[in-house]
Design a protein around this motif. Structure first.
Motif, mmCIF file in Angstrom:
data_model
loop_
_atom_site.group_PDB
_atom_site.id
_atom_site.type_symbol
_atom_site.label_atom_id
_atom_site.label_comp_id
_atom_site.label_asym_id
_atom_site.label_seq_id
_atom_site.Cartn_x
_atom_site.Cartn_y
_atom_site.Cartn_z
ATOM 1 N N LEU A 66 -6.525 -9.839 6.116
ATOM 2 C CA LEU A 66 -7.857 -8.259 6.539
ATOM 3 C C LEU A 66 -7.925 -8.827 7.094
ATOM 4 C CD1 LEU A 66 -8.283 -7.169 2.758
ATOM 5 C CD2 LEU A 66 -7.097 -6.016 4.055
ATOM 6 N N PHE B 48 -6.453 0.570 -2.697
ATOM 7 C CA PHE B 48 -6.185 -0.455 -1.731
ATOM 8 C C PHE B 48 -7.100 -1.603 -2.705
ATOM 9 C CE2 PHE B 48 -8.588 -3.167 0.593
ATOM 10 C CZ PHE B 48 -8.102 -3.606 1.799
ATOM 11 N N GLN C 166 -12.127 7.133 6.126
ATOM 12 C CA GLN C 166 -13.523 7.517 4.350
ATOM 13 C C GLN C 166 -13.134 7.111 3.664
ATOM 14 O OE1 GLN C 166 -14.003 11.673 4.619
ATOM 15 N NE2 GLN C 166 -16.386 11.139 4.103
ATOM 16 N N GLN C 167 -14.445 6.344 3.237
ATOM 17 C CA GLN C 167 -14.266 5.849 1.601
ATOM 18 C C GLN C 167 -14.287 6.717 0.554
ATOM 19 O OE1 GLN C 167 -16.252 2.278 0.551
ATOM 20 N NE2 GLN C 167 -14.779 1.712 -0.848
ATOM 21 N N LYS C 168 -13.767 7.049 -0.694
ATOM 22 C CA LYS C 168 -13.688 8.129 -0.891
ATOM 23 C C LYS C 168 -13.976 7.626 -2.718
ATOM 24 C CE LYS C 168 -12.896 11.283 0.916
ATOM 25 N NZ LYS C 168 -13.816 12.266 1.411
ATOM 26 N N SER C 169 -13.810 6.260 -2.412
ATOM 27 C CA SER C 169 -13.950 5.159 -4.381
ATOM 28 C C SER C 169 -13.888 4.249 -3.828
ATOM 29 C CB SER C 169 -13.696 6.172 -5.200
ATOM 30 O OG SER C 169 -13.222 4.693 -6.458
ATOM 31 N N MET C 170 -14.953 3.242 -4.622
ATOM 32 C CA MET C 170 -15.414 2.358 -3.764
ATOM 33 C C MET C 170 -14.428 1.351 -5.824
ATOM 34 S SD MET C 170 -19.023 0.710 -4.563
ATOM 35 C CE MET C 170 -19.509 2.422 -3.575
ATOM 36 N N LYS D 10 -7.822 -4.771 -4.406
ATOM 37 C CA LYS D 10 -8.513 -5.763 -3.630
ATOM 38 C C LYS D 10 -9.466 -6.838 -4.182
ATOM 39 C CE LYS D 10 -12.808 -4.587 -1.451
ATOM 40 N NZ LYS D 10 -14.002 -6.401 -1.472
ATOM 41 N N HIS E 34 -6.487 3.402 12.091
ATOM 42 C CA HIS E 34 -6.987 5.240 12.183
ATOM 43 C C HIS E 34 -8.456 5.168 13.094
ATOM 44 C CE1 HIS E 34 -7.536 9.761 11.901
ATOM 45 N NE2 HIS E 34 -6.124 9.709 11.727
ATOM 46 N N VAL F 48 -5.245 6.674 0.636
ATOM 47 C CA VAL F 48 -5.018 4.823 0.724
ATOM 48 C C VAL F 48 -5.456 4.137 -0.297
ATOM 49 C CG1 VAL F 48 -4.857 3.086 1.683
ATOM 50 C CG2 VAL F 48 -3.968 4.936 2.671
ATOM 51 N N LEU G 207 1.013 -1.236 0.085
ATOM 52 C CA LEU G 207 -0.005 0.025 -0.404
ATOM 53 C C LEU G 207 0.394 1.430 0.300
ATOM 54 C CD1 LEU G 207 -3.269 -0.844 2.590
ATOM 55 C CD2 LEU G 207 -2.886 -1.520 0.224
ATOM 56 N N THR H 98 -9.797 -3.399 10.740
ATOM 57 C CA THR H 98 -10.092 -3.939 10.212
ATOM 58 C C THR H 98 -10.163 -4.524 8.937
ATOM 59 O OG1 THR H 98 -11.896 -5.126 10.842
ATOM 60 C CG2 THR H 98 -10.955 -5.019 12.325
ATOM 61 N N ARG I 291 -10.877 -5.520 -7.665
ATOM 62 C CA ARG I 291 -10.906 -3.627 -7.087
ATOM 63 C C ARG I 291 -9.890 -2.537 -7.247
ATOM 64 N NH1 ARG I 291 -15.809 -3.235 -10.487
ATOM 65 N NH2 ARG I 291 -17.464 -5.015 -9.978
ATOM 66 N N VAL I 292 -10.167 -1.057 -6.683
ATOM 67 C CA VAL I 292 -8.993 -0.619 -6.796
ATOM 68 C C VAL I 292 -9.862 0.583 -6.097
ATOM 69 C CG1 VAL I 292 -7.010 0.537 -6.881
ATOM 70 C CG2 VAL I 292 -7.175 -1.143 -8.175
ATOM 71 N N GLN I 293 -9.603 0.598 -4.880
ATOM 72 C CA GLN I 293 -10.521 1.280 -3.934
ATOM 73 C C GLN I 293 -9.802 2.676 -3.421
ATOM 74 O OE1 GLN I 293 -12.680 -0.863 -1.697
ATOM 75 N NE2 GLN I 293 -14.011 -1.432 -2.906
ATOM 76 N N THR I 294 -10.468 3.339 -2.518
ATOM 77 C CA THR I 294 -9.572 4.443 -2.358
ATOM 78 C C THR I 294 -10.723 5.183 -0.873
ATOM 79 O OG1 THR I 294 -8.816 5.406 -4.700
ATOM 80 C CG2 THR I 294 -8.255 7.102 -2.609
ATOM 81 N N TYR I 295 -9.250 6.028 -0.096
ATOM 82 C CA TYR I 295 -9.491 6.061 1.093
ATOM 83 C C TYR I 295 -8.729 7.252 1.432
ATOM 84 C CZ TYR I 295 -12.042 1.221 0.813
ATOM 85 O OH TYR I 295 -12.994 0.674 1.426
ATOM 86 N N GLU I 296 -9.605 7.408 2.574
ATOM 87 C CA GLU I 296 -8.996 9.454 3.147
ATOM 88 C C GLU I 296 -8.502 8.062 5.097
ATOM 89 O OE1 GLU I 296 -9.555 13.228 1.685
ATOM 90 O OE2 GLU I 296 -10.554 12.911 3.901
ATOM 91 N N VAL I 297 -7.682 8.718 5.109
ATOM 92 C CA VAL I 297 -7.114 8.117 6.473
ATOM 93 C C VAL I 297 -6.807 9.928 6.988
ATOM 94 C CG1 VAL I 297 -5.899 7.044 7.682
ATOM 95 C CG2 VAL I 297 -6.715 6.171 5.919
ATOM 96 N N GLY I 298 -7.815 9.810 8.235
ATOM 97 C CA GLY I 298 -7.376 11.086 8.625
ATOM 98 C C GLY I 298 -8.098 12.002 8.063
ATOM 99 N N GLU I 299 -8.230 14.016 9.235
ATOM 100 C CA GLU I 299 -8.862 14.233 8.715
ATOM 101 C C GLU I 299 -8.013 15.615 8.335
ATOM 102 O OE1 GLU I 299 -12.448 16.140 11.358
ATOM 103 O OE2 GLU I 299 -10.943 15.211 12.547
ATOM 104 N N GLN J 4 -10.639 7.301 12.184
ATOM 105 C CA GLN J 4 -10.979 8.336 10.792
ATOM 106 C C GLN J 4 -10.923 7.796 9.762
ATOM 107 O OE1 GLN J 4 -12.094 12.344 10.279
ATOM 108 N NE2 GLN J 4 -13.315 11.944 13.127
ATOM 109 N N HIS K 248 -5.038 2.048 -12.032
ATOM 110 C CA HIS K 248 -6.422 0.903 -11.355
ATOM 111 C C HIS K 248 -5.672 0.170 -12.623
ATOM 112 C CE1 HIS K 248 -10.297 2.051 -9.937
ATOM 113 N NE2 HIS K 248 -8.872 2.959 -8.889
#
Lengths: 243, 325
Positions: free
Chosen positions: A187, A69, B236-240, A71, B232, A67, A10, B226, A52-60, B234, A17
């Motif tokens: 995971l 991700f 948040q997913q931004k895109s699936m 899967k 963390h 990130v 990661l 998990t 699939r590639v997913q996108t996450y935002e960690v933190g504020e 916080q 993609h």
């Protein structure tokens, strides 16, 4: 025993993609038949994907991190999807640990997709059978390919080499070393599925610069010696002796 | 989870069929030890078993619509060692066969008294077939319930209450139908079945309420932390990863509002328990078969809502990966 798997870094994945499209390209052209792809250019494209590639935002904000991700099927060592299959179409290969679906036996009851906590099994809505990542089983043993290409399509296509492929049961394999030394994790460990695919976490490369590395100090090699505290602006011994 | 109507109809219809058969068999068992008068074989036991078979068949037909390849369904009997679904695929035809044999034996009078005790209790051949049918029926309830209860990470389902609910709700609906049926075919049994229906309805109310309370305060083991392995608070997913939806967004989400969910919950709680009991009581007092049949129909509609909620309430951990387009 062999357990083939992917290790996804990661820290390196940029979310392009390429693995998604190369996976679909390889597997939709394979001997197992096409993978559904409806309205690819319409407003609501839908279809079967193994990856699939997913996108996450960690933190504020402003302390956030993006990130990406990827899967796909994790080829669990204790796959919950296999024992629930009423026909035996879902199985885990003894020889290399790949979890596969026999498309000729699958009745399309979807029970295995319920039994997968990761949501990596997708029913093909045209062929009406359950599909999932095969680790490119039709490619990795193909002796007509050069040895360097006997890898899953996603691994070959990754432009940043974020995906590694190998035997996670062999302690000396590159993937095992990466898991061991780079903090690879699985995971949802809470369900005891023992996923074979591992993820390498984000790692921060930090430089630690101390103040005395920024400011010229007298006698830098004899730090244990107490010096008179001199104002920084004043000329130092170095200034007077270095000419 | 997305409630599939094929499975809703399968589970509710076979529940009625199983319950009705158990009721008919209970009636015969009571009469064997002379607690109840023996009823007419053709009119009551035979016809009753055929009605039960009708519901079981309807359930089987509904289940076919859930399969992508029904022509391969015979394969589903092969993995009975590990799969509860496979066990159900064996148990359902077994129950149907035994109910059919039980019904035919009564209908054509293929019955003999094998043994008569000193007190006058008679062991009939149909009673043995009926006992086997009852055992198979209970096994089928167990299989149906365990299909859901065996998936440990679907925490709303992973509980013994799931099996108990399938058993009690199915038996309850079958006994309600048996009461209505008895008012036409064997009026002197109406009260016997009515009282049993009331008892089972109360038991089903308790166990289903218990599962609702349990599900309302469930603590999920899986979280975004998990699921991604990122520590963390916080995330948040931004895109699936796609925009048009997929099996993951269609099969695992019900796409209904909380208000709708809550309405369905209260709807089924009223339609399944108090309202049929009221009609049952009125029907028993007046001996009106139509009122008793109304009780059954209301209860069945309520059970459809109950089953819808059973599926919709289950939160699959894969949904953590599909929070936003």
């Amino acid at each position: 025993m062999t357990q083939l798997a992917l290790v996804i870094d990661l820290n390196v994945c940029v979310g392009c993609h390429a693995c998604v499209t190369s996976c679909k390209e390889w597997n939709t052209s394979g001997p197992a038949g096409f993978m559904s792809d409806d309205n690819p250019y319409g407003p609501a494209p839908t279809g079967t994907f193994f990856n699939r590639v997913q996108t996450y935002e960690v933190g504020e904000f402003p302390n956030t991190e993006t990130v990406h991700f990827p899967k796909s099927c994790l080829h669990c060592e204790d796959p919950p999807c296999v024992p629930v299959c009423p026909t035996g179409a879902s199985y885990k290969r003894e020889e290399d640990g790949i979890v596969l679906v026999d498309y000729d036996k699958c009745i399309g009851c979807r029970y295995c997709s319920w039994a997968c906590p990761y949501g990596v099994r997708e029913i093909d809505e045209h062929q009406k059978v359950m599909k999932k990542c095969t680790l490119c089983v039709d490619r990795i043993y193909d002796e007509s390919l050069p040895e360097a290409e006997r890898k899953p399509a996603c691994v070959l296509s990754c432009p940043t080499s974020a995906r590694m492929f190998g035997d996670v049961h062999d302690p000396q394999s590159a993937v095992s070393i990466a898991i061991r030394e780079e903090g690879g994790y699985a995971l949802m460990p809470e369900w005891g599925t023992k996923p074979s695919n591992h993820y390498l976490p984000r790692r921060k490369t930090r430089m630690h610069i101390h103040e005395d590395e920024l400011i010229r100090a007298d006698n830098p090699l004899k730090k244990e010696q107490r010096e008179h505290a001199a104002p920084v602006e004043a000329p130092t011994l170095d200034d007077s002796t270095s000419w | 989870m997305h409630p599939a109507f094929s499975v809703i109809f399968l589970t509710t219809l076979i529940g009625v069929g199983q319950g009705l058969f158990l009721a008919i068999f209970t009636g015969q068992s009571y009469s064997a030890v002379e607690l109840l008068p023996l009823e007419d074989s053709v009119q009551f036991y035979g016809t009753g078993a055929m009605i039960a078979l009708l519901f079981l068949t309807a359930g089987l037909i509904a289940s076919v619509f859930h399969l992508g390849h029904p022509e391969r369904a015979w394969r589903a009997a092969s993995r009975w060692r590990t799969s509860w679904l496979s066990r159900e695929v064996i148990a359902l035809p077994l129950v149907m066969a035994l109910v059919l044999i039980f019904g035919l034996m009564h209908y054509f009078g293929w019955d003999t008294v094998l043994f008569t005790s000193k007190t006058g209790a008679r062991l009939q051949l149909t009673l043995i077939v009926g006992t086997l049918g009852a055992i198979a029926t209970f096994a089928l309830f167990l299989c149906t319930g365990m299909i859901y209860a065996a998936i440990k990470f679907l925490q709303e389902w992973s509980s013994p209450l799931t099996v108990i609910n399938y058993l009690l709700l199915g038996t309850m609906s079958g006994f309600t139908l048996a009461t209505a049926f008895a008012s036409y075919a064997a009026p002197d049994l109406t009260h016997f079945f009515g009282i049993w229906t009331t008892i089972i309805t109360f038991a089903a109310f308790l166990s289903r309420s218990a599962s609702l309370i349990r599900n309302a305060r469930i603590k999920f083991k899986s979280s975004m932390q998990t699921a991604l392995g990122i520590r963390h608070t916080q995330i948040q997913q931004k895109s699936m990863g796609f925009m048009g939806g997929s099996v993951n967004t269609r099969d695992f989400f019900h796409h209904k509002t909380r208000l709708f969910m809550r309405s369905i919950k209260w709807l089924f709680l009223v339609l399944v328990f108090p309202l049929p009991l009221f009609f049952l009581w009125v029907g028993m007092e007046t001996g009106n078969g139509a009122t008793l049949l109304t009780a059954f129909i209301i209860q069945y509609i309520g059970l459809l809502a109950e089953r819808w909620l059973f599926f919709a309430q289950a939160n699959h951990p894969q949904n953590l990966y599909y929070q936003t387009v």
